[in-house]
Each structure stands twice: as structure tokens, then as C-alpha cells.
Design an enzyme around this catalytic site. Structure first.
Site, PDB file in Angstrom:
ATOM      1  N   CYS A 138      38.474  43.612  37.375  1.00 19.70           N
ATOM      2  CA  CYS A 138      39.360  42.574  36.942  1.00 19.70           C
ATOM      3  C   CYS A 138      38.619  41.570  36.512  1.00 19.70           C
ATOM      4  O   CYS A 138      38.108  40.629  37.367  1.00 19.70           O
ATOM      5  CB  CYS A 138      40.138  42.329  38.446  1.00 19.70           C
ATOM      6  SG  CYS A 138      41.525  40.936  37.836  1.00 19.70           S
ATOM      7  N   CYS A 141      40.137  37.927  38.016  1.00 22.33           N
ATOM      8  CA  CYS A 141      39.853  37.678  39.235  1.00 22.33           C
ATOM      9  C   CYS A 141      38.219  37.466  39.375  1.00 22.33           C
ATOM     10  O   CYS A 141      37.826  36.442  40.137  1.00 22.33           O
ATOM     11  CB  CYS A 141      39.971  38.945  40.186  1.00 22.33           C
ATOM     12  SG  CYS A 141      41.580  39.652  39.985  1.00 22.33           S
ATOM     13  N   ASP A 142      37.311  37.906  38.692  1.00 19.03           N
ATOM     14  CA  ASP A 142      35.945  37.853  39.055  1.00 19.03           C
ATOM     15  C   ASP A 142      34.914  37.368  37.987  1.00 19.03           C
ATOM     16  O   ASP A 142      33.969  37.006  38.056  1.00 19.03           O
ATOM     17  CB  ASP A 142      35.313  39.066  39.362  1.00 19.03           C
ATOM     18  CG  ASP A 142      36.130  39.761  40.752  1.00 19.03           C
ATOM     19  OD1 ASP A 142      36.488  39.103  41.580  1.00 19.03           O
ATOM     20  OD2 ASP A 142      36.219  41.076  40.916  1.00 19.03           O
TER      21      ASP A 142
END
Length: 347
Positions: A138, A141-142
Site C-alpha cells: 500500500c 499507507c507507507d
């Protein structure tokens, strides 16, 4: 298989963000939800070492910690959390009959499918050990954790193009490794990525596959081993003299080869699934947005949403599903629920 059936007012399948949010709301509505943890308790968020974009945590929180806090909150309000993988849901009569892979059988008046989608991975050495420590599924997300690093995106579809384009916000340079010459992505995304190629922000490595990831949980990803063959699919041609194997330094690897919705247990029901297995819900602007084609069965989270796939959007859908289920249960004739529970007890 046991012959004993345990009747519940509501069953929630899944303990990711969507399922746990649904459990919290359902428990507070006195619907006494049974919440079933599947093969991936906590869902994909448990693979994320740090979550910085979930509202309410200005210093961030680890994915497992967020899940554990939500589990405690759900249990505090009366949710019953149990480990169990749903094998099948029988919607041919009411109450629903829910069978687990271990042989346990439940009946329920309403059912929320929040079983998520599993990210496809490469299955190569180092991948599991470094997942959450420089390897991610992701980018949204990261990506920000690896600001200034060279980053590698693996894949050739829309998801890979979109992730690579997004990562240019943070990366020193983004590399795309694709095992074939031609991309499967839509022209829209190929054109957007090509502009980034022309500006020097992205470099495309065609006919290239990752064979191994190197690093440690303490230091993160150090480098990867790549194979390249002009005819494509180099991992299948390692003995070919035309295949080149080399090490490549990167600080993060993002795997973008798609997701598989966990909906096998719904295939024999009246729930409509799209061609890839995602649940089709009613949607719209009014109530009952999470309803499926089967009355009393609702869908929430990544098992429905293949586009946003964010913790906060999953939470919102979990909330909607719990409210929709509560409305459905409120409209059920009281004697129908009582009779169903009595019949289940007699069995």
C-alpha cells in the site's frame, strides 16, 4: 461436523477495520454481534508497522496496536470475538445458516461480510520477513515513511501505475519492474506515468522480475535481486544465457499485483459479485447503502471497495453496515426472531 447450531442476532465476518467498526456500532445497538476472525486476524492493517493517516493519532499508531485497541473497544460494548473461518452461508431460508471450516455451525438473523481482500504477493525469499519493514502492498499507507529513498514498484496494471505515480511525491526516484514488455494498465495511467518518465522521476524496467529481497526488520530493505530477459518472464528462464541476474539498490519495495477479495463463501448465495469477486452493494445516497441482493446480508470494507482501500473508508463502511443491519433487524417481526432462536436451540 457438529449438529449443534448456535443462534446469533448478528454475525460479522472479519476483524479488520470494517468488521471491528461494525462490531462496535452493532454492540452499542444491542445487537450482540458474533465477530469471526478469519485466516488474517486484523486484516491487512496488521502488516503496516506505522499508521499516520488514521484520524485521532497525531503521533501515529502501529497497525497491530490500532486493531488491538478496536478489538478491546468492540468487546467492551459486548461483541463476542471468536476465531473462525466462514466456509459457507446458506441464504435459502431464514435464519441464515453459517458453517465454519472447523465444523461449527451458527444461525443468524443478519450477516455482515467484512472479510476483506488479500493482497497478492510474489512468494519470493525475503518478502515475508520484510513485509512491513520496507516491503508494502500500500503506497498510500507507507510511501511517506521512505521519503528520499529510491523505491521499486512491482506490477504492470493500473494499481502499479497509480502507486508509482503517487510515490513520486516522496521518492528520490521510482522504478517500475514489470515481467513483460507490454503493460496491462489503461492508457490513462500509462500516459501519466510516461510524463513522470520524461521528467526523470520514474524509470521503467520491462521484462524484469524480482527474485529476492534483502535486508532486515531493523534496517529495512537494502537491495533486491533482479532478473531480466528481453522475451519476458525472466524467472522462468534463469538457465537462459539471455537472462541477466543482478542486485539493485532500493530503500523500499511496493508490490502492486492486485488483491483477491475473500468472498469464496458467498459464491453459492444470491449475493452478486463482480467478475473479480468483489461484493456488489446497493450504494446510493440514502440508507441501506451496504445492502446486497440478499435481504439481511450486508457488505463492508475492502471486500466491497477495490478502489480506495483505506482504513478510514473501511471504518465508514463498517459503520454504515452496522446501521443498515440494525434497521433491518428492527423491521424483523419479533416472533420471527424468537421462533428462529427456539428452533436453533431445539436442534
Amino acid at each position: 461436523m457438529t449438529d449443534t447450531e448456535d443462534h446469533r442476532r448478528l454475525i460479522v465476518a472479519g476483524t479488520g477495520i470494517a468488521g471491528l467498526t461494525a462490531a462496535i456500532y452493532a454492540a452499542r445497538s444491542n445487537n450482540d454481534p458474533l465477530v469471526l476472525e478469519g485466516d488474517e486476524p486484523g486484516g491487512q492493517l496488521t502488516l503496516t508497522s506505522e499508521v499516520e493517516n488514521y484520524p485521532g493519532f497525531p503521533e501515529g499508531i502501529s497497525g497491530p496496536d490500532l486493531i488491538n485497541e478496536m478489538k478491546a473497544q468492540a468487546e467492551q460494548f459486548g461483541s463476542d470475538l471468536k476465531h473462525g473461518v466462514v466456509e459457507s452461508v446458506d441464504d435459502s431460508e431464514r435464519p441464515f445458516r453459517v458453517e465454519l471450516t472447523n465444523g461449527d455451525v451458527y444461525t443468524c438473523d443478519a450477516f455482515i461480510a467484512a472479510s476483506g481482500a488479500s493482497a497478492r504477493t510474489l512468494g519470493i525469499p525475503g518478502e515475508d520477513d520484510l513485509m512491513g519493514y520496507g516491503v508494502s502492498t500500500c503506497a498510500t499507507c507507507d510511501g511517506a515513511f521512505f521519503r528520499g529513498e529510491d523505491m521499486l514498484v512491482v506490477g504492470g496494471g493500473d494499481a502499479a501505475m497509480e502507486e508509482a505515480h503517487f510515490l513520486t511525491k516522496f521518492a528520490n526516484k521510482v522504478y517500475i519492474a514489470h515481467r513483460r514488455e507490454e503493460f496491462r494498465a489503461e492508457d490513462y495511467w500509462i500516459d501519466k506515468v510516461q510524463k513522470k518518465v520524461e521528467s526523470g522521476e520514474i524509470e521503467i524496467m520491462r521484462n524484469t522480475e524480482v527474485l529476492e529481497m534483502h535486508g532486515s526488520p531493523e534496517e529495512g530493505v537494502d537491495h533486491v535481486t533482479l532478473a531480466r530477459n528481453e522475451s519476458g518472464h525472466p524467472s522462468e528462464k534463469l538457465d537462459d544465457d539471455e537472462t541477466e541476474v543482478s542486485d539493485f539498490d532500493v530503500g523500499a519495495v511496493f508490490i502492486a499485483i492486485g488483491h483477491t477479495p475473500n468472498t469464496d463463501y458467498l459464491e453459492d448465495t444470491g449475493v452478486e459479485l463482480d467478475e473479480t469477486g468483489y461484493i456488489q452493494t446497493q450504494g446510493g445516497k440514502g440508507g441501506n447503502q451496504t445492502a446486497t441482493d440478499v435481504s439481511g446480508l450486508f457488505g463492508a470494507g475492502d471486500v466491497v471497495d477495490y478502489h480506495y482501500q483505506q482504513a478510514v473508508t473501511a471504518a465508514g463502511m463498517g459503520c454504515k453496515a452496522a446501521i443498515d443491519a440494525d434497521d433491518y433487524l428492527e423491521d424483523l417481526p419479533e416472533n420471527e426472531e424468537t421462533e428462529a432462536a427456539a428452533e436453533a436451540a431445539d436442534d
